[in-house]
Scaffold this active site. Structure first.
Site, mmCIF file in Angstrom:
data_model
loop_
_atom_site.group_PDB
_atom_site.id
_atom_site.type_symbol
_atom_site.label_atom_id
_atom_site.label_comp_id
_atom_site.label_asym_id
_atom_site.label_seq_id
_atom_site.Cartn_x
_atom_site.Cartn_y
_atom_site.Cartn_z
ATOM 1 N N PRO A 1 -8.005 6.597 -5.719
ATOM 2 C CA PRO A 1 -6.985 7.329 -6.134
ATOM 3 C C PRO A 1 -5.725 6.715 -6.378
ATOM 4 O O PRO A 1 -5.316 5.836 -5.774
ATOM 5 C CB PRO A 1 -6.578 8.426 -4.983
ATOM 6 C CG PRO A 1 -7.018 7.660 -3.739
ATOM 7 C CD PRO A 1 -8.212 6.940 -4.010
ATOM 8 N N MET A 2 -5.069 6.892 -7.825
ATOM 9 C CA MET A 2 -3.941 6.226 -8.183
ATOM 10 C C MET A 2 -3.202 7.099 -8.582
ATOM 11 O O MET A 2 -3.672 8.058 -9.721
ATOM 12 C CB MET A 2 -4.315 5.049 -9.066
ATOM 13 C CG MET A 2 -5.201 3.949 -8.633
ATOM 14 S SD MET A 2 -5.423 2.687 -9.611
ATOM 15 C CE MET A 2 -6.792 3.301 -10.707
ATOM 16 N N GLN B 1 -7.453 14.355 -2.143
ATOM 17 C CA GLN B 1 -6.554 13.528 -1.355
ATOM 18 C C GLN B 1 -4.961 14.105 -1.207
ATOM 19 O O GLN B 1 -4.627 14.423 -2.314
ATOM 20 C CB GLN B 1 -6.354 11.941 -1.599
ATOM 21 C CG GLN B 1 -5.507 11.172 -0.598
ATOM 22 C CD GLN B 1 -5.342 9.862 -1.053
ATOM 23 O OE1 GLN B 1 -4.445 9.523 -1.919
ATOM 24 N NE2 GLN B 1 -6.263 8.751 -0.663
ATOM 25 N N CYS C 1 0.123 5.472 1.205
ATOM 26 C CA CYS C 1 1.030 5.161 -0.104
ATOM 27 C C CYS C 1 2.578 4.380 0.577
ATOM 28 O O CYS C 1 3.026 4.986 1.474
ATOM 29 C CB CYS C 1 1.514 6.387 -0.491
ATOM 30 S SG CYS C 1 2.812 6.136 -1.870
ATOM 31 N N LYS D 1 -7.559 7.366 4.544
ATOM 32 C CA LYS D 1 -7.206 6.068 3.841
ATOM 33 C C LYS D 1 -5.832 5.511 4.515
ATOM 34 O O LYS D 1 -4.812 6.143 4.616
ATOM 35 C CB LYS D 1 -7.069 6.133 2.263
ATOM 36 C CG LYS D 1 -6.984 4.968 1.624
ATOM 37 C CD LYS D 1 -6.874 4.739 0.224
ATOM 38 C CE LYS D 1 -6.799 3.284 -0.262
ATOM 39 N NZ LYS D 1 -6.485 3.365 -1.543
ATOM 40 N N GLY E 1 -8.849 -3.356 -2.125
ATOM 41 C CA GLY E 1 -7.629 -4.310 -2.480
ATOM 42 C C GLY E 1 -8.083 -5.524 -3.130
ATOM 43 O O GLY E 1 -9.020 -6.316 -2.525
ATOM 44 N N GLY F 1 -9.453 0.493 -7.719
ATOM 45 C CA GLY F 1 -8.487 1.222 -8.350
ATOM 46 C C GLY F 1 -7.870 0.246 -9.559
ATOM 47 O O GLY F 1 -8.649 0.762 -10.646
ATOM 48 N N ARG F 2 -7.199 -0.483 -9.430
ATOM 49 C CA ARG F 2 -6.655 -1.213 -10.597
ATOM 50 C C ARG F 2 -7.675 -2.117 -11.254
ATOM 51 O O ARG F 2 -7.439 -2.155 -12.321
ATOM 52 C CB ARG F 2 -5.430 -2.015 -10.106
ATOM 53 C CG ARG F 2 -4.036 -1.517 -9.688
ATOM 54 C CD ARG F 2 -3.189 -2.166 -9.147
ATOM 55 N NE ARG F 2 -3.509 -2.806 -7.948
ATOM 56 C CZ ARG F 2 -2.836 -3.671 -7.049
ATOM 57 N NH1 ARG F 2 -1.929 -4.447 -7.623
ATOM 58 N NH2 ARG F 2 -3.321 -4.273 -6.141
#
Length: 372
Positions: free
Chosen positions: A19-20, A74, A104, A143, A205, A228-229
């Site tokens: 999730p982003m 989430q 976060c 998470k 990561g 994610g990224r």
């Protein structure tokens, strides 16, 4: 690497779209899911304050399609009762899994005790997890980050606590809250957690290639990987990793594939929202999809200055036609990963208020902090 289960829900392949905020919305998830290789999708992180005050925006953020399953919602927050209420709401809309954000690092989230702020208040985290567990029948997952500060790495203790509270899957982003997105994620901690608990453990990561994913699986024996990224920069990354895991040559997208994914993304945006916000979202995400192509910086500039859908489409056509002819576009440079780095928790909030930016106005109306 085999698929794993969260209770009786198979995560196959063992790859999760992380999730982003401002990125992994209804449109983006569909686009990525269609590229293949994703074993589970997760909503953007959603404020329980907005959800439990009937914020239309919060409800909108829980939308999903059957093709996305298994799908997790989430949530983030620090109010025990509201966290449990929001979890029930997620189950009511049909989510397969309820995930709690304990990672976060955004100051606006942490200062209210949510996100990675819970890592320094384990009694509150325990109370939240137990309350949620008693309120829902779907699996509860968590998470986390490696710790709140570099001097207090407590992720193994948090993982043990989570397991005792009934959490059925734990994902670690191997950076502290203090690091935010700087430095490198510590995947040794993923292995430490995997060795310390019996529930499935995934890592997150710096996975931006097939090679890095295979290395992480091999080194940590983790059950799954969240990306994610890396997926923003390469929408085919999940499919490529799945290919490698299953003994196939990883798929290599063509220039035409990259043009088509941009066009499809814009079409999905226009189906889901008015033209103006669709233009904004397209301008901010499209450049990520062209990572590795020549003249990407110049291409983003042309999109940024586009004032209509027709102009966006025209500029996409010009860019890819130019590359297809082997001609120079802009400075013709290929950008490095660092040129495209984003903060996943706050990513792209400028194209509209992210979950972390929204607070509740009168009658539960969701407004941005700038408006509040």
């Amino acid at each position: 690497m085999r698929p794993f289960n969260i209770r009786n829900i198979p995560i196959d392949p063992p790859l999760v779209l992380s999730p982003m905020a401002g990125v992994t919305d209804f449109t983006f998830r569909r686009l990525l899911k269609r590229r293949g290789g994703i074993g589970m999708t997760v909503s953007e992180f959603i404020s329980v304050e907005g959800m439990t005050r009937n914020s239309p925006q919060s409800k909108r953020m829980m939308r999903f399609l059957e093709e996305e399953r298994p799908f997790a919602v989430q949530i983030f927050g620090a109010n025990v009762k509201r966290m449990a209420m929001a979890a029930e709401m997620a189950e009511d809309v049909g989510a397969d899994i309820l995930d709690v954000n304990c990672g976060c690092p955004a100051p606006k989230v942490v200062k209210k005790g949510g996100g990675s702020g819970l890592l320094r208040n384990l009694p509150l985290l325990e109370e939240i997890l137990k309350e949620i567990k008693s309120a829902i029948s779907i699996p509860l997952t968590l998470k986390i980050r490696s710790g709140f500060s570099n001097s207090d790495i407590n992720c193994v203790d948090v993982a043990k606590l989570a397991e005792q509270c009934g959490v059925e899957h734990l994902a670690l982003h191997g950076r502290t809250r203090e690091q935010r997105y700087t430095g490198l994620a510590d995947w040794d901690l993923v292995k430490e957690i995997k060795d310390a608990v019996s529930i499935p453990v995934s890592g997150n990561g710096d996975v931006t290639s097939v090679e890095s994913a295979l290395q992480r699986f091999e080194e940590t024996s983790c059950d799954g990987i969240l990306i994610g990224r890396g997926a923003m920069q390469n929408p085919w990354l999940f499919r490529q990793i799945q290919d490698a895991l299953e003994g196939r040559e990883p798929y290599e997208p063509t220039l035409q594939d990259k043009q088509e994914v941009l066009l499809e993304f814009f079409e999905l945006l226009r189906e889901d929202m008015p033209e103006l916000p669709a233009l904004g979202k397209m301008k901010q995400l499209a450049g990520q999809f062209t990572k590795g192509l020549r003249g990407g910086a110049k291409f983003r500039q042309t999109l940024y200055h586009s004032q209509s859908a027709e102009e966006i489409l025209e500029n996409i056509g010009i860019y890819f036609d130019t590359l297809g002819r082997g001609e120079t576009f802009g400075d013709d440079k290929i950008e490095s990963d660092s040129d495209l780095e984003l903060d996943s928790c706050d990513a792209l909030s400028s194209c509209g208020p992210s979950a972390a930016d929204r607070v509740d106005g009168p009658a539960g109306k969701s407004v941005s902090r700038a408006e509040a």
